[in-house]
Write a protein that holds these residues in place. Structure first.
Motif, PDB file in Angstrom:
ATOM      1  N   PRO A  81       0.795  -1.220   0.000  1.00 22.91           N
ATOM      2  CA  PRO A  81       0.000   0.000   0.000  1.00 22.91           C
ATOM      3  C   PRO A  81       0.836   1.283   0.000  1.00 22.91           C
ATOM      4  CG  PRO A  81      -0.281  -1.188   2.080  1.00 22.91           C
ATOM      5  CD  PRO A  81       0.567  -2.027   1.204  1.00 22.91           C
ATOM      6  N   HIS A  82       2.054   1.229   0.543  1.00 26.20           N
ATOM      7  CA  HIS A  82       2.892   2.431   0.620  1.00 26.20           C
ATOM      8  C   HIS A  82       4.305   2.110   0.136  1.00 26.20           C
ATOM      9  CE1 HIS A  82      -0.224   4.477   2.868  1.00 26.20           C
ATOM     10  NE2 HIS A  82      -0.329   3.398   3.642  1.00 26.20           N
ATOM     11  N   ILE A  83       4.875   3.047  -0.624  1.00 25.06           N
ATOM     12  CA  ILE A  83       6.260   2.912  -1.058  1.00 25.06           C
ATOM     13  C   ILE A  83       7.009   4.172  -0.634  1.00 25.06           C
ATOM     14  CG2 ILE A  83       5.749   1.359  -2.968  1.00 25.06           C
ATOM     15  CD1 ILE A  83       6.016   3.734  -4.870  1.00 25.06           C
ATOM     16  N   SER A  84       8.320   4.058  -0.540  1.00 29.57           N
ATOM     17  CA  SER A  84       9.141   5.194  -0.114  1.00 29.57           C
ATOM     18  C   SER A  84       9.315   6.176  -1.278  1.00 29.57           C
ATOM     19  CB  SER A  84      10.507   4.706   0.358  1.00 29.57           C
ATOM     20  OG  SER A  84      11.270   4.246  -0.746  1.00 29.57           O
ATOM     21  N   GLN A  85       9.776   7.363  -0.953  1.00 32.55           N
ATOM     22  CA  GLN A  85      10.027   8.385  -1.975  1.00 32.55           C
ATOM     23  C   GLN A  85      11.100   7.917  -2.952  1.00 32.55           C
ATOM     24  OE1 GLN A  85       8.295  11.349  -2.431  1.00 32.55           O
ATOM     25  NE2 GLN A  85       9.414  11.384  -4.355  1.00 32.55           N
ATOM     26  N   ASP A  86      12.131   7.250  -2.439  1.00 35.33           N
ATOM     27  CA  ASP A  86      13.192   6.735  -3.309  1.00 35.33           C
ATOM     28  C   ASP A  86      12.655   5.688  -4.279  1.00 35.33           C
ATOM     29  OD1 ASP A  86      15.082   8.375  -2.141  1.00 35.33           O
ATOM     30  OD2 ASP A  86      15.828   6.824  -0.767  1.00 35.33           O
TER      31      ASP A  86
END
Length: 175
Positions: A81-86
């Motif tokens: 559901p969520h991924i990092s900015q990188d």
């Protein structure tokens, strides 16, 4: 020291990535946990849409990707559901690169416009002459006339016009 170097490298690379992203005028249409919809007018082509749909999905964080040549949009579903900015930056860089590479394989809009215009003119000439002449035959007559007319003043130029006419008539593809 290593984090500082990574930070400096990211600060140098990020503007380049974002400039490519802006050059293609990619818009984020909708974002929610695990899903992202992007849109770009240059993606409104079957070759680009197909490349995006197939190649984007190969990223390990992407569950599915679907591109539409009609709307120029790309819908991505992530495995989490969520991924990092990188991770998002990496995915966006990949998308921009895939689209940039695919654009190289489509016909240029300007060339398509010129071909369509020439076909339109050719059909008009054929209609007006009841099939007696077309654009190519009239162009060859023009080249022959100019070549004969300018032979006394510019024999080298004249010879090139005559040879070009000959090449078109013979169907030489190396002209």
């Amino acid at each position: 020291m290593v984090p500082t170097l990574v930070g400096i490298g990211a600060s140098l690379i990020a503007p380049k990535i974002m400039s490519q992203f802006r050059d293609q005028k990619v818009k984020v249409i909708h974002a929610m946990p695990g899903r992202l919809r992007l849109q770009c007018d240059s993606w409104k082509h079957p070759i680009v849409a197909e490349a995006l749909g197939k190649q984007v999905q190969s990223h390990p964080l992407i569950l599915t990707s679907k591109a539409s040549e009609i709307t120029g949009s790309l819908v991505i579903e992530f495995i989490v559901p969520h991924i990092s900015q990188d991770e998002l930056d990496e995915i966006m860089t990949n998308i921009v690169q895939i689209a940039s590479n695919a654009i190289l394989h489509k016909d240029a809009m300007l060339m398509n416009g010129m071909k369509n215009t020439l076909q339109f003119i050719d059909k008009g000439i054929k209609k007006q002459t009841n099939g007696f002449a077309d654009f190519d035959s009239l162009f060859i007559l023009f080249l022959l006339g100019k070549g004969i007319q300018s032979f006394g003043n510019a024999p080298a130029f004249s010879a090139s016009l005559l040879y070009w006419s000959y090449s078109i008539i013979k169907g030489d593809s190396n002209r």
